[in-house]
Design a protein around this motif. Sequence first.
Motif, PDB file in Angstrom:
ATOM      1  N   LEU A  95       0.823  -1.205   0.000  1.00  0.00           N
ATOM      2  CA  LEU A  95       0.000   0.000   0.000  1.00  0.00           C
ATOM      3  C   LEU A  95       0.859   1.259   0.000  1.00  0.00           C
ATOM      4  O   LEU A  95       0.533   2.256  -0.656  1.00  0.00           O
ATOM      5  N   MET A  96       1.959   1.213   0.731  1.00  0.00           N
ATOM      6  CA  MET A  96       2.850   2.368   0.771  1.00  0.00           C
ATOM      7  C   MET A  96       3.454   2.665  -0.595  1.00  0.00           C
ATOM      8  O   MET A  96       3.724   3.823  -0.927  1.00  0.00           O
ATOM      9  N   LYS A  97       3.623   1.648  -1.426  1.00  0.00           N
ATOM     10  CA  LYS A  97       4.192   1.856  -2.759  1.00  0.00           C
ATOM     11  C   LYS A  97       3.263   2.664  -3.657  1.00  0.00           C
ATOM     12  O   LYS A  97       3.725   3.338  -4.591  1.00  0.00           O
ATOM     13  N   ILE A  98       1.960   2.590  -3.417  1.00  0.00           N
ATOM     14  CA  ILE A  98       1.010   3.339  -4.249  1.00  0.00           C
ATOM     15  C   ILE A  98       0.416   4.527  -3.490  1.00  0.00           C
ATOM     16  O   ILE A  98      -0.646   5.029  -3.842  1.00  0.00           O
ATOM     17  N   LYS A  99       1.104   4.940  -2.423  1.00  0.00           N
ATOM     18  CA  LYS A  99       0.601   6.053  -1.597  1.00  0.00           C
ATOM     19  C   LYS A  99       0.329   7.301  -2.437  1.00  0.00           C
ATOM     20  O   LYS A  99      -0.679   7.980  -2.254  1.00  0.00           O
ATOM     21  N   ASP A 100       1.224   7.614  -3.379  1.00  0.00           N
ATOM     22  CA  ASP A 100       1.053   8.818  -4.186  1.00  0.00           C
ATOM     23  C   ASP A 100      -0.239   8.762  -5.001  1.00  0.00           C
ATOM     24  O   ASP A 100      -0.953   9.764  -5.128  1.00  0.00           O
ATOM     25  N   ASN A 101      -0.540   7.591  -5.538  1.00  0.00           N
ATOM     26  CA  ASN A 101      -1.778   7.446  -6.315  1.00  0.00           C
ATOM     27  C   ASN A 101      -3.018   7.531  -5.418  1.00  0.00           C
ATOM     28  O   ASN A 101      -4.046   8.089  -5.819  1.00  0.00           O
ATOM     29  N   ILE A 102      -2.908   6.961  -4.212  1.00  0.00           N
ATOM     30  CA  ILE A 102      -4.022   7.063  -3.255  1.00  0.00           C
ATOM     31  C   ILE A 102      -4.243   8.528  -2.877  1.00  0.00           C
ATOM     32  O   ILE A 102      -5.381   9.017  -2.848  1.00  0.00           O
ATOM     33  N   ASN A 103      -3.158   9.225  -2.593  1.00  0.00           N
ATOM     34  CA  ASN A 103      -3.257  10.661  -2.288  1.00  0.00           C
ATOM     35  C   ASN A 103      -3.907  11.415  -3.428  1.00  0.00           C
ATOM     36  O   ASN A 103      -4.760  12.296  -3.226  1.00  0.00           O
ATOM     37  N   CYS A 104      -3.491  11.080  -4.660  1.00  0.00           N
ATOM     38  CA  CYS A 104      -4.006  11.762  -5.845  1.00  0.00           C
ATOM     39  C   CYS A 104      -5.506  11.489  -6.015  1.00  0.00           C
ATOM     40  O   CYS A 104      -6.281  12.395  -6.335  1.00  0.00           O
ATOM     41  N   LEU A 105      -5.912  10.245  -5.798  1.00  0.00           N
ATOM     42  CA  LEU A 105      -7.337   9.895  -5.888  1.00  0.00           C
ATOM     43  C   LEU A 105      -8.144  10.662  -4.854  1.00  0.00           C
ATOM     44  O   LEU A 105      -9.218  11.202  -5.152  1.00  0.00           O
ATOM     45  N   PHE A 106      -7.628  10.723  -3.635  1.00  0.00           N
ATOM     46  CA  PHE A 106      -8.329  11.441  -2.557  1.00  0.00           C
ATOM     47  C   PHE A 106      -8.497  12.916  -2.919  1.00  0.00           C
ATOM     48  O   PHE A 106      -9.573  13.500  -2.763  1.00  0.00           O
ATOM     49  N   GLN A 107      -7.437  13.525  -3.431  1.00  0.00           N
ATOM     50  CA  GLN A 107      -7.482  14.945  -3.785  1.00  0.00           C
ATOM     51  C   GLN A 107      -8.429  15.206  -4.957  1.00  0.00           C
ATOM     52  O   GLN A 107      -9.165  16.203  -4.959  1.00  0.00           O
ATOM     53  N   HIS A 108      -8.436  14.312  -5.952  1.00  0.00           N
ATOM     54  CA  HIS A 108      -9.346  14.491  -7.087  1.00  0.00           C
ATOM     55  C   HIS A 108     -10.802  14.270  -6.674  1.00  0.00           C
ATOM     56  O   HIS A 108     -11.707  14.879  -7.255  1.00  0.00           O
ATOM     57  N   CYS A 109     -11.032  13.411  -5.692  1.00  0.00           N
ATOM     58  CA  CYS A 109     -12.389  13.259  -5.140  1.00  0.00           C
ATOM     59  C   CYS A 109     -12.883  14.589  -4.577  1.00  0.00           C
ATOM     60  O   CYS A 109     -14.023  15.008  -4.817  1.00  0.00           O
ATOM     61  N   ILE A 110     -12.024  15.247  -3.817  1.00  0.00           N
ATOM     62  CA  ILE A 110     -12.394  16.519  -3.203  1.00  0.00           C
ATOM     63  C   ILE A 110     -12.638  17.567  -4.281  1.00  0.00           C
ATOM     64  O   ILE A 110     -13.595  18.354  -4.203  1.00  0.00           O
ATOM     65  N   GLN A 111     -11.789  17.592  -5.312  1.00  0.00           N
ATOM     66  CA  GLN A 111     -11.987  18.540  -6.409  1.00  0.00           C
ATOM     67  C   GLN A 111     -13.317  18.299  -7.112  1.00  0.00           C
ATOM     68  O   GLN A 111     -14.019  19.240  -7.487  1.00  0.00           O
ATOM     69  N   ALA A 112     -13.682  17.018  -7.274  1.00  0.00           N
ATOM     70  CA  ALA A 112     -14.921  16.671  -7.970  1.00  0.00           C
ATOM     71  C   ALA A 112     -16.164  17.119  -7.209  1.00  0.00           C
ATOM     72  O   ALA A 112     -17.244  17.266  -7.804  1.00  0.00           O
ATOM     73  N   LEU A 113     -16.035  17.340  -5.902  1.00  0.00           N
ATOM     74  CA  LEU A 113     -17.193  17.793  -5.109  1.00  0.00           C
ATOM     75  C   LEU A 113     -17.652  19.185  -5.529  1.00  0.00           C
ATOM     76  O   LEU A 113     -18.782  19.577  -5.238  1.00  0.00           O
ATOM     77  N   GLY A 114     -16.772  19.919  -6.211  1.00  0.00           N
ATOM     78  CA  GLY A 114     -17.140  21.255  -6.682  1.00  0.00           C
ATOM     79  C   GLY A 114     -17.633  21.279  -8.110  1.00  0.00           C
ATOM     80  O   GLY A 114     -17.905  22.356  -8.660  1.00  0.00           O
TER      81      GLY A 114
END
Length: 643
Positions: A95-114
């Motif tokens: 999971l730590m190896k894909i942390k950057d992608n998880i972070n990116c998904l989380f951030q794009h989720c928040i952006q999509a709320l707008g």
Amino acid sequence: MFLDHRILPGFSFSEKSFELNSLTMAQVEKRGGLLRKSSASKKPLKEKVVLMYDEIFMTEDPSKCSPRFWEELFLMKVNLEYLEGKLESLDGEELMKIKDNINCLFQHCIQALGEEHPIRVVNALQTLCALIRGVHQKNKSTSGFDIINMLMGFDKAELCMKNLMESLDSLLCAEGSESLKSLCLKLLLCLVTVTDNISQNTILEYVMINSIFEAILQILSHPPSRREHGYDAVVLLALLVNYRKYESVNPYIVKLSIVDDEATLNGMGLVIAQALSEYNRQYKDKEEEHQSGFFSALTNMVGSMFIADAHEKISVQTNEAILLALYEAVHLNRNFITVLAQSHPEMGLVTTPVNPAPTTPVTPLGTTPPSSDVISSVELPLDADVQTSNLLITFLKYSSIVMQDTKDEHRLHSGKLCLIILTCIAEDQYANAFLHDDNMNFRVNLHRMPMRHRKKAADKNLPCRPLVCAVLDLMVEFIVTHMMKEFPMDLYVRCIQVVHKLLCYQKKCRVRLHYTWRELWSVLRLSTNTGQWKEAASKVTHALVNIRAIINHFNPKIESYAAVNHISQLSEEQVLEVVRANYDTLTLKLQDGLDQYERYSEQHKEAAFFKELVRSISTNVRRNLAFHTLSQEVLLKEFSTIS
């Protein structure tokens, strides 16, 4: 155009043009993300969204080869099971190896709320739910694993959570889709309950900083929103109030304690009253089923030797979540006390439902609203023997049910919490004022435990009395019906404390209550019989020396007065005349401090109980969210077209 989110690999589309009909699609195997099974020579087809999830779980940035990756992702119907299962299948190192992608998904989720398109917002909210739950599940077995870092990254966490909370606040306060508001509340409940101990949920620090308290109040104060979302809003508030409440300053506690808006407080009271009323209704329905069914005929033949076992079978799942909300409101906000005595016009209206009445839910009442729309569609009618009702009456009826059987852990917690709430009420000056008000008389039909030596009182014979009599009835009922081998001493002490506080108020304010005290002051028979309770009963009887002195002094005087005047039954005025004439010769033992008591304190005496209670509620809410409340059918139906 009709929007279906199960997209074949390689299918090109745009937001304005999409022509794939869901009726032509095969059934989806959700866990594996398969569109359909194929022949042995061909690989099974996968949903487009599943293929995109797989790309996220690679170490490369998925948007490198596909610039529109994130735009397309949030047009896809979310596959919650697959996404959570994928997270669960990885170990901590993977999971730590894909942390950057998880972070990116989380951030794009928040952006999509707008985004303008609500379907993007829906999918983003549900993806956030899956991410939060999935990562927390992984954290249970991995030491040194930081949730905040995995979801957002330490450097971006503060900004991410600020943007997330602001978006949720805007969606909750807007005049838009009710489904979106509902999903926002589900996400917040998911966020709060991902850990058993909510005080160990470090993400909630950001929920404390970026408060949504005002949004919750707006839901409760606005009738349409309250009917749709009131239950979730009240449960969410009760949980947030309990975050690290003994360790730091909780802004939700501070804000709840000073709310004085009448519409908001009444709205909260109505949500609580309706949830408790639904519990009472379900219990009554089950009770009537047993009384009129095969079991009733059987007991008539064999007697009542199994009556206790029969009673256990008609128990209904308790609702600790809504009880906790009532407790926090009563304990923290003195203005809420006024709500207890106010009748609820909406509950008094008997309306004919347009749709068939909802069936009894399979999920526990402690975890979800009593039914999908009990609060929003059909207002519950009052009992036939009660002209008006209020939250306190509903609560007393609820208490009389859950306190009958305290063997089950949940019912024990509910019974204890009911007594704590009554303790807070009995200490409040304003509450005592309306409890003892002779102008506020009610006929309160409390549930009484079936017992061999007494018959059930007929509802029509119930007197109309001040509410304090119903409180005393409830305390006496518990005291006389729980003489069991495993003696519930803690609950007994609480019952006595409630009675004591009420008596202190009556003494202080010179209130003479017309109440039959005989059942409460009957320990005398135990002190005269040989048994294990003789010594304890003798001590109590000795403590009642003044009461016995009064009885022994005045009874002969009254009998003599009746004999001299040839009167078979004296009136109240004649008895009072005898008392006044002989009062000077009465000798009483002076006892100090009887009208004093130690006030209730949660932090010093009840902290352990509430920590365990909140843990139990959090577990139940999370379990319910995982299996029932995130269904997309209603949401996709509402947003099935794109303008």
